[in-house]
Motif scaffolding. Structure first.
Motif, PDB file in Angstrom:
ATOM      1  N   MET A   1       0.670  -1.254   0.006  1.00 20.22           N
ATOM      2  CA  MET A   1       0.044   0.405  -0.017  1.00 20.22           C
ATOM      3  C   MET A   1       0.597   1.317   0.440  1.00 20.22           C
ATOM      4  SD  MET A   1      -3.130   0.749   3.109  1.00 20.22           S
ATOM      5  CE  MET A   1      -1.806   1.587   3.857  1.00 20.22           C
ATOM      6  N   LYS A   2       0.621   2.099  -0.552  1.00 20.91           N
ATOM      7  CA  LYS A   2       1.413   3.688  -0.827  1.00 20.91           C
ATOM      8  C   LYS A   2       0.661   4.851  -0.014  1.00 20.91           C
ATOM      9  CE  LYS A   2       4.001   2.116  -4.089  1.00 20.91           C
ATOM     10  NZ  LYS A   2       5.597   2.584  -3.609  1.00 20.91           N
ATOM     11  N   HIS A   4       0.153   8.069  -0.387  1.00 23.02           N
ATOM     12  CA  HIS A   4      -1.169   8.235  -0.683  1.00 23.02           C
ATOM     13  C   HIS A   4      -2.912   7.944  -1.227  1.00 23.02           C
ATOM     14  CE1 HIS A   4      -1.304   5.904  -5.224  1.00 23.02           C
ATOM     15  NE2 HIS A   4      -0.043   6.125  -4.406  1.00 23.02           N
ATOM     16  N   GLN A   5      -2.338   6.620  -0.736  1.00 19.74           N
ATOM     17  CA  GLN A   5      -4.288   5.487  -1.024  1.00 19.74           C
ATOM     18  C   GLN A   5      -4.767   6.433   0.926  1.00 19.74           C
ATOM     19  OE1 GLN A   5      -1.986   2.019  -1.720  1.00 19.74           O
ATOM     20  NE2 GLN A   5      -4.010   1.904  -2.586  1.00 19.74           N
ATOM     21  N   TYR A  36       4.222   5.603  11.748  1.00 19.06           N
ATOM     22  CA  TYR A  36       5.199   4.769  10.246  1.00 19.06           C
ATOM     23  C   TYR A  36       5.998   6.257   9.958  1.00 19.06           C
ATOM     24  CZ  TYR A  36       3.468   0.215  11.659  1.00 19.06           C
ATOM     25  OH  TYR A  36       2.809  -1.601  12.226  1.00 19.06           O
ATOM     26  N   HIS A  45      13.966   8.846   3.208  1.00 22.91           N
ATOM     27  CA  HIS A  45      13.647   9.257   1.665  1.00 22.91           C
ATOM     28  C   HIS A  45      14.198  10.299   1.238  1.00 22.91           C
ATOM     29  CE1 HIS A  45      10.311   7.906  -0.664  1.00 22.91           C
ATOM     30  NE2 HIS A  45      10.626   9.336  -0.640  1.00 22.91           N
ATOM     31  N   GLU A  96       4.885   8.240  -2.306  1.00 25.34           N
ATOM     32  CA  GLU A  96       4.933   7.312  -2.937  1.00 25.34           C
ATOM     33  C   GLU A  96       5.051   6.221  -1.620  1.00 25.34           C
ATOM     34  OE1 GLU A  96       4.755   6.131  -5.857  1.00 25.34           O
ATOM     35  OE2 GLU A  96       2.967   7.064  -5.938  1.00 25.34           O
ATOM     36  N   LEU A  97       5.620   6.855  -0.575  1.00 22.15           N
ATOM     37  CA  LEU A  97       6.273   5.569   0.298  1.00 22.15           C
ATOM     38  C   LEU A  97       4.958   3.858   0.415  1.00 22.15           C
ATOM     39  CD1 LEU A  97       7.533   8.106   3.177  1.00 22.15           C
ATOM     40  CD2 LEU A  97       9.082   6.722   1.633  1.00 22.15           C
ATOM     41  N   SER A  98       6.322   3.149   0.771  1.00 24.03           N
ATOM     42  CA  SER A  98       5.833   2.232   1.486  1.00 24.03           C
ATOM     43  C   SER A  98       4.922   1.896   2.401  1.00 24.03           C
ATOM     44  CB  SER A  98       5.797   0.818  -0.140  1.00 24.03           C
ATOM     45  OG  SER A  98       6.376   1.266  -1.205  1.00 24.03           O
ATOM     46  N   LEU A  99       4.036   1.558   2.547  1.00 23.16           N
ATOM     47  CA  LEU A  99       3.465   0.804   3.507  1.00 23.16           C
ATOM     48  C   LEU A  99       2.769  -0.289   3.755  1.00 23.16           C
ATOM     49  CD1 LEU A  99       1.133   4.339   4.998  1.00 23.16           C
ATOM     50  CD2 LEU A  99       3.023   3.822   6.148  1.00 23.16           C
ATOM     51  N   ASN A 100       2.851  -1.227   5.566  1.00 22.25           N
ATOM     52  CA  ASN A 100       2.137  -2.039   4.974  1.00 22.25           C
ATOM     53  C   ASN A 100       0.260  -1.941   5.460  1.00 22.25           C
ATOM     54  OD1 ASN A 100       4.131  -3.251   5.512  1.00 22.25           O
ATOM     55  ND2 ASN A 100       3.916  -3.340   7.602  1.00 22.25           N
ATOM     56  N   LYS A 101       0.257  -2.540   5.161  1.00 24.17           N
ATOM     57  CA  LYS A 101      -1.639  -2.800   4.664  1.00 24.17           C
ATOM     58  C   LYS A 101      -2.409  -2.149   6.063  1.00 24.17           C
ATOM     59  CE  LYS A 101      -2.981  -5.733   1.010  1.00 24.17           C
ATOM     60  NZ  LYS A 101      -3.802  -6.967   1.014  1.00 24.17           N
TER      61      LYS A 101
END
Length: 103
Positions: A1-2, A4-5, A36, A45, A96-101
């Motif tokens: 998940m990003k 921005h979601q 996070y 980043h 655009e950072l990735s995160l866990n769900k």
């Protein structure tokens, strides 16, 4: 998940400082974002752009975090020959950072 979601951003810059606010679309996602998206993570980043410290301010009633990035604009918007690395570009990169769900 990003990122921005679940969040959007607002930005600004002054001199050689950029600030990026990350704002949760839903207040219930704020604690997750706060957990996070730390100042250290933002600094890592932007390790190749931000030469100074990164400060984080928490605005829980707005569901927002504000990051102040020092020595981030190659001398400042009016002094830099770089193509747009300023606020809006930096915030797009941060989202655009990735995160866990979400749990």
């Amino acid at each position: 998940m990003k990122l921005h979601q679940i969040a959007h951003s607002r930005t600004g810059d002054k001199g050689n400082i950029s600030d990026i606010s990350v704002i949760a679309y839903n207040l219930e996602d704020y604690e997750y974002i706060k957990k996070y998206i730390t100042a250290d993570r933002v600094k890592n980043h932007f390790y190749d752009i931000v030469k100074g410290k990164v400060e984080r301010y928490e605005l829980p009633k707005m569901g927002a975090l504000k990051f102040v990035l020092h020595d981030a604009l190659a001398g400042g918007v009016t002094r830099s020959l770089n193509l747009d690395i300023h606020g809006k570009s930096l915030s797009s990169s941060l989202l655009e950072l990735s995160l866990n769900k979400l749990p």
